[in-house]
Design a protein around this motif. Structure first.
Motif, PDB file in Angstrom:
ATOM      1  N   ASN A  10      35.017  54.166  26.844  1.00 46.21           N
ATOM      2  CA  ASN A  10      36.273  53.499  28.489  1.00 46.21           C
ATOM      3  C   ASN A  10      37.268  54.419  28.833  1.00 46.21           C
ATOM      4  N   ALA A  58      39.167  42.899  28.610  1.00 43.54           N
ATOM      5  CA  ALA A  58      38.048  42.864  29.801  1.00 43.54           C
ATOM      6  C   ALA A  58      38.403  42.779  31.610  1.00 43.54           C
ATOM      7  N   ASP A  61      41.014  44.917  36.173  1.00 42.94           N
ATOM      8  CA  ASP A  61      40.287  45.831  37.130  1.00 42.94           C
ATOM      9  C   ASP A  61      41.535  46.815  37.806  1.00 42.94           C
ATOM     10  N   LEU A  67      35.970  48.941  34.826  1.00 40.17           N
ATOM     11  CA  LEU A  67      35.656  47.940  34.618  1.00 40.17           C
ATOM     12  C   LEU A  67      34.534  46.731  35.263  1.00 40.17           C
ATOM     13  N   ARG A  71      30.610  45.493  33.571  1.00 39.85           N
ATOM     14  CA  ARG A  71      30.567  44.572  33.410  1.00 39.85           C
ATOM     15  C   ARG A  71      29.134  44.255  33.981  1.00 39.85           C
ATOM     16  N   LEU A  93      33.881  42.867  27.582  1.00 42.32           N
ATOM     17  CA  LEU A  93      32.917  43.168  28.838  1.00 42.32           C
ATOM     18  C   LEU A  93      31.405  42.218  29.012  1.00 42.32           C
TER      19      LEU A  93
END
Length: 243
Positions: A10, A58, A61, A67, A71, A93
């Protein structure tokens, strides 16, 4: 046997690090959604999935538009039997994807350094962390490096709580075929230094001194934990070939 691990990275400075050397018999397929690369579906993952950490929350977005797809992939993989490991942000996540909750900038504050991880009795018979925990003393404590301020505060329904620290309770858990760890078993001193410098509020020298003092034990524990996951993936892959 050779098996395939899909790794979701990420951020440029949150790599596989030592993990890659500990999984030398795996074919690693690295996916960089932060660079615009498309995520595979759950049935395209190969034999296992690893989701690494990152600097976003988490729920971030807007800043990290990939993300939601991560998820979804974590939810699908953990429900379909794909062995999965989420590390730090990856664990957060996973928790959110399966109905848990993460608190951004949690009130206990930043957890940084080499922290004691307390393994619960549920970890003793666990398929991935069991081999590590079985070799510990009755107190079942291991040191592991960490650097985070967000934290899982509610586990997903049906999750198995595996470990805690003095500052944050949910340091490791299992949900379906997925494991989440808040700490970083893969992190080297170089990687930790870079994170601490980027954080701007962590005492870099103190963190590195703490790591150096316990590096041999930290690396051994990290390698044993990663080996537990890799062995689990390998065993599952072999079973699917024989079936």
């Amino acid at each position: 046997m050779t098996f395939v691990l899909t790794v979701i990275q990420n951020a440029p400075d949150v790599p596989l690090d030592r993990f890659e050397g500990w999984a030398q018999d795996a074919t690693i397929r690295l996916v960089r959604p932060d660079l615009g690369e498309a995520l595979p579906s759950a049935d395209e993952l190969g034999d296992g999935l690893v989701v690494l950490g990152g600097h976003h929350s988490a729920y971030d977005d807007e800043a990290a538009p990939w993300l939601p797809s991560v998820r979804t992939l974590l939810a699908d993989a953990s429900r379909s039997g794909v062995p999965t490991l989420g590390i730090c942000l990856g664990a957060q996540l996973l928790a959110v994807a399966r109905g848990g909750r993460v608190q951004v900038a949690a009130p206990p504050g930043t957890e940084a350094g080499v922290v004691p991880i307390f393994w619960r009795v549920e970890a003793v018979s666990d398929a991935v962390v069991g081999p590590l925990v079985a070799g510990l003393t009755e107190r079942r404590v291991t040191p592991q490096p960490t650097l985070h301020s967000d934290a899982v505060v509610d586990l997903p329904p049906g999750a198995v709580w595996l470990a805690s620290s003095n500052q944050y309770p949910y340091q490791a858990f299992r949900i379906g075929s997925a494991w989440g760890v808040q700490f970083h078993p893969e992190a080297s001193a170089t990687t930790l230094r870079d994170w601490a410098i980027a954080d701007g509020e962590v005492d870099v020298e103190a963190l590195l001194a703490e790591y150096a003092e316990r590096e041999t034990e930290v690396v051994e524990i990290g390698e044993t934990l990663v080996a537990g996951f890799v062995d689990h993936v390998r065993t599952r892959a072999a079973a699917s070939v024989d079936a």
